[in-house]
Design a protein around this motif. Structure first.
Motif, mmCIF file in Angstrom:
data_model
loop_
_atom_site.group_PDB
_atom_site.id
_atom_site.type_symbol
_atom_site.label_atom_id
_atom_site.label_comp_id
_atom_site.label_asym_id
_atom_site.label_seq_id
_atom_site.Cartn_x
_atom_site.Cartn_y
_atom_site.Cartn_z
ATOM 1 N N LEU A 133 23.381 -5.781 11.651
ATOM 2 C CA LEU A 133 24.817 -6.180 11.445
ATOM 3 C C LEU A 133 25.729 -5.629 12.576
ATOM 4 O O LEU A 133 26.272 -6.166 13.252
ATOM 5 C CB LEU A 133 25.331 -5.714 10.243
ATOM 6 C CG LEU A 133 26.950 -6.167 9.856
ATOM 7 C CD1 LEU A 133 27.031 -7.595 9.740
ATOM 8 C CD2 LEU A 133 27.378 -5.302 8.802
ATOM 9 N N ALA A 134 25.453 -4.238 12.815
ATOM 10 C CA ALA A 134 25.994 -3.556 14.055
ATOM 11 C C ALA A 134 25.647 -3.994 15.105
ATOM 12 O O ALA A 134 26.591 -4.098 16.160
ATOM 13 C CB ALA A 134 25.799 -2.048 13.734
ATOM 14 N N ALA A 135 24.565 -4.310 15.401
ATOM 15 C CA ALA A 135 23.755 -4.561 16.750
ATOM 16 C C ALA A 135 24.449 -6.076 17.080
ATOM 17 O O ALA A 135 24.928 -6.424 18.187
ATOM 18 C CB ALA A 135 22.283 -4.847 16.842
ATOM 19 N N SER A 136 24.732 -6.889 15.988
ATOM 20 C CA SER A 136 24.919 -8.417 16.196
ATOM 21 C C SER A 136 26.630 -8.201 16.599
ATOM 22 O O SER A 136 27.071 -8.906 17.397
ATOM 23 C CB SER A 136 24.887 -9.065 14.996
ATOM 24 O OG SER A 136 25.467 -10.414 15.120
ATOM 25 N N GLU A 137 27.376 -7.419 15.977
ATOM 26 C CA GLU A 137 28.694 -7.377 16.403
ATOM 27 C C GLU A 137 28.811 -6.758 17.468
ATOM 28 O O GLU A 137 29.757 -7.290 18.390
ATOM 29 C CB GLU A 137 29.462 -6.062 15.283
ATOM 30 C CG GLU A 137 30.840 -6.126 15.429
ATOM 31 C CD GLU A 137 31.532 -5.363 16.657
ATOM 32 O OE1 GLU A 137 32.497 -5.784 16.970
ATOM 33 O OE2 GLU A 137 30.974 -4.501 17.266
ATOM 34 N N VAL A 138 28.281 -5.802 18.166
ATOM 35 C CA VAL A 138 28.279 -5.113 19.577
ATOM 36 C C VAL A 138 27.943 -6.007 20.627
ATOM 37 O O VAL A 138 28.617 -5.890 21.718
ATOM 38 C CB VAL A 138 27.734 -3.874 19.605
ATOM 39 C CG1 VAL A 138 26.027 -4.019 19.947
ATOM 40 C CG2 VAL A 138 28.552 -2.871 20.488
ATOM 41 N N ILE A 139 27.013 -6.938 20.349
ATOM 42 C CA ILE A 139 26.545 -7.800 21.369
ATOM 43 C C ILE A 139 27.507 -9.124 21.709
ATOM 44 O O ILE A 139 27.333 -10.043 22.436
ATOM 45 C CB ILE A 139 25.045 -8.362 21.496
ATOM 46 C CG1 ILE A 139 24.851 -8.923 19.997
ATOM 47 C CG2 ILE A 139 24.257 -6.949 21.703
ATOM 48 C CD1 ILE A 139 23.309 -9.459 20.313
ATOM 49 N N SER A 140 28.465 -9.107 20.595
ATOM 50 C CA SER A 140 29.147 -10.383 20.725
ATOM 51 C C SER A 140 30.425 -10.306 21.762
ATOM 52 O O SER A 140 31.403 -11.116 21.614
ATOM 53 C CB SER A 140 29.751 -10.752 19.339
ATOM 54 O OG SER A 140 30.552 -9.762 18.737
ATOM 55 N N HIS A 141 30.529 -9.177 22.264
ATOM 56 C CA HIS A 141 31.867 -8.556 23.163
ATOM 57 C C HIS A 141 31.680 -7.719 24.202
ATOM 58 O O HIS A 141 30.153 -7.220 24.120
ATOM 59 C CB HIS A 141 32.896 -8.106 22.523
ATOM 60 C CG HIS A 141 32.433 -6.862 21.576
ATOM 61 N ND1 HIS A 141 32.437 -5.470 22.101
ATOM 62 C CD2 HIS A 141 32.298 -6.646 20.309
ATOM 63 C CE1 HIS A 141 31.944 -4.796 21.398
ATOM 64 N NE2 HIS A 141 32.110 -5.321 20.024
ATOM 65 N N LEU A 142 32.257 -7.593 25.123
ATOM 66 C CA LEU A 142 31.954 -6.852 26.101
ATOM 67 C C LEU A 142 32.007 -5.180 25.798
ATOM 68 O O LEU A 142 32.912 -4.989 25.011
ATOM 69 C CB LEU A 142 32.987 -6.936 27.569
ATOM 70 C CG LEU A 142 32.525 -6.295 28.675
ATOM 71 C CD1 LEU A 142 31.115 -7.086 29.392
ATOM 72 C CD2 LEU A 142 33.806 -6.542 29.763
ATOM 73 N N GLY A 143 30.882 -4.421 26.165
ATOM 74 C CA GLY A 143 31.231 -2.978 25.984
ATOM 75 C C GLY A 143 30.310 -2.750 24.668
ATOM 76 O O GLY A 143 29.757 -3.206 23.892
ATOM 77 N N ALA A 144 29.717 -1.367 24.834
ATOM 78 C CA ALA A 144 28.838 -0.720 23.834
ATOM 79 C C ALA A 144 29.317 -0.211 22.400
ATOM 80 O O ALA A 144 28.648 0.720 21.983
ATOM 81 C CB ALA A 144 27.812 0.356 24.557
ATOM 82 N N ARG A 145 30.811 -0.259 22.316
ATOM 83 C CA ARG A 145 31.254 0.418 21.078
ATOM 84 C C ARG A 145 31.674 -0.673 20.158
ATOM 85 O O ARG A 145 32.246 -1.709 20.642
ATOM 86 C CB ARG A 145 32.296 1.298 21.670
ATOM 87 C CG ARG A 145 31.963 2.532 22.296
ATOM 88 C CD ARG A 145 31.560 3.686 21.502
ATOM 89 N NE ARG A 145 30.916 4.832 22.317
ATOM 90 C CZ ARG A 145 31.531 5.617 22.730
ATOM 91 N NH1 ARG A 145 32.671 5.791 22.563
ATOM 92 N NH2 ARG A 145 30.780 6.589 23.352
ATOM 93 N N PRO A 146 31.733 -0.675 18.823
ATOM 94 C CA PRO A 146 32.339 -1.660 17.831
ATOM 95 C C PRO A 146 33.578 -2.044 17.971
ATOM 96 O O PRO A 146 34.426 -1.087 18.309
ATOM 97 C CB PRO A 146 31.821 -1.146 16.548
ATOM 98 C CG PRO A 146 31.995 0.020 16.716
ATOM 99 C CD PRO A 146 31.261 0.687 18.110
ATOM 100 N N GLN A 147 34.129 -3.127 17.885
ATOM 101 C CA GLN A 147 35.412 -3.612 17.921
ATOM 102 C C GLN A 147 36.000 -3.957 16.660
ATOM 103 O O GLN A 147 37.185 -3.941 16.334
ATOM 104 C CB GLN A 147 35.779 -4.974 19.055
ATOM 105 C CG GLN A 147 35.730 -4.099 20.409
ATOM 106 C CD GLN A 147 35.766 -5.516 21.357
ATOM 107 O OE1 GLN A 147 35.946 -6.488 20.906
ATOM 108 N NE2 GLN A 147 35.416 -4.916 22.781
ATOM 109 N N ALA A 148 35.014 -4.320 15.741
ATOM 110 C CA ALA A 148 35.416 -4.491 14.293
ATOM 111 C C ALA A 148 35.241 -3.343 13.302
ATOM 112 O O ALA A 148 34.343 -2.367 13.906
ATOM 113 C CB ALA A 148 34.594 -5.528 13.894
ATOM 114 N N ASP A 149 35.771 -3.294 12.325
ATOM 115 C CA ASP A 149 35.531 -2.241 11.382
ATOM 116 C C ASP A 149 34.150 -2.484 10.644
ATOM 117 O O ASP A 149 33.825 -3.400 9.881
ATOM 118 C CB ASP A 149 36.788 -2.227 10.318
ATOM 119 C CG ASP A 149 36.542 -1.103 9.019
ATOM 120 O OD1 ASP A 149 35.449 -0.854 9.135
ATOM 121 O OD2 ASP A 149 37.542 -0.851 8.753
#
Length: 330
Positions: free
Chosen positions: A305-321
């Motif tokens: 889940l976390a990997a999927s969130e981070v590759i959906s935007h630029l950068g290596a930190r989560p943008q969603a909660d």
């Protein structure tokens, strides 16, 4: 929380500021860069490339730091150790890691090499090409390890890249000994298949003797076991560490224990933008799950889940909660 430690996780790694910019294949060619590669460069090269690349987004990076930021987003209580310099990028790193909810108190270098930076060029196909100047990051030494802090963390998570420098390796050993002495777990990410090639025998010994939870992608586990067959590789590492996690991009992940293999699919992905940090965020989700008593399949699902969130935007930190995402899906 299902352990008696004050904190869930401590990450130790190269403290790097990522500078991300979009580019086309022609720019990579003009710079003599191989798409998808990770190159170590000196400060002069770094300055030159920085001047020539397009507008960049600066965000704190480094594999273990990304993992700790991700775990904090899930709700884990986390700390991080990494070396920065008292310069502009050092201030960026310190601000970002603390703003992500991570305890960071490593002594800041007043002199010596500048804070590390990774210039990450992202092509339209979402591949990232990295040119990294390690600077102050590799000045980390045993004196930077707070052994009391290590003892207060359920899991200490170490970045394989640190094994490249003798003093960082000494820091690694001090941290592992402190974790072992306190009855805590040690986790290692192999970081990079080339890193494995450089240190194969030492990494094998670590996996056998020191590491409780090992993270590797498919190429790294094949490099560690000197085979091109995943089944053979899995058989070779089974039972060497308590838990061996093999991530396989769109093919999901495998969690290997002495007597079982749990296979979990990748999480659904609406849009692939930038693969930076996928493995780091997978480790974040998995370690959050482990330190909160979740079954292995759920730990892997949190990682996906976390990997999927981070590759959906630029950068290596989560943008969603990530805690909210996990509550809705896992």
């Amino acid at each position: 929380m299902t352990h008696d430690a004050e904190l869930d996780l401590l990450g130790i790694g190269n403290a790097i500021v990522d500078v991300l910019a979009h580019c086309d294949d022609a720019f990579l060619e003009a710079e003599g860069l191989v798409k998808g590669s990770m190159n170590l460069i000196e400060v002069e090269e770094s300055n030159g490339l920085y001047e020539r690349m397009g507008p960049g987004v600066e965000v704190s990076g480094g594999a273990a730091a990304n993992s700790m930021a991700g775990a904090a987003s899930f709700g884990s209580r986390v700390a991080y150790v990494g070396k920065i310099r008292d310069d502009q990028l050092g201030a960026v790193f310190q601000h970002d890691i603390r703003a992500a909810g991570v305890h960071f108190a490593t002594p800041i270098a007043p002199d010596g090499p500048p804070t590390a930076r990774s210039l990450i060029l992202v092509t339209p196909d979402a591949h990232r090409t990295m040119s990294t100047y390690l600077g102050a990051a590799v000045e980390l030494g045993p004196e930077d390890i707070d052994t009391d802090l290590v003892a207060r963390c359920a899991v200490t998570y170490l970045e394989g890249y640190l094994w490249d420098k003798p003093r960082a390796k000494d820091a690694f050993r001090v941290a592992m000994a402190a974790a072992r002495g306190a009855g805590r777990r040690v986790s290692l990410t192999l970081s990079d298949s080339f890193c494995v090639e450089r240190h194969r025998e030492e990494f094998r010994a670590l996996v056998e003797e020191q590491v409780d939870i090992l993270f590797a992608n498919e190429e790294e586990i094949l490099a560690l076991t000197l085979t091109r067959d995943l089944g053979t590789a899995v058989a070779a590492v089974r039972g060497r560490s308590e838990i061996v996690v093999v991530t396989r991009s769109e093919h999901g992940s495998m969690v290997v224990t002495a007597d079982d293999t749990v296979e979990v699919p990748a999480a659904p992905l609406e849009r692939l933008v930038d693969t930076t940090g996928a493995g780091d965020l997978y480790a974040a989700g998995f370690l959050h799950g482990i330190t909160h008593g979740r079954p292995l399949a759920e730990c892997a699902a949190l990682g996906s889940l976390a990997a999927s969130e981070v590759i959906s935007h630029l950068g290596a930190r989560p943008q969603a909660d990530l805690a909210a995402l996990a509550a809705a899906t896992v």
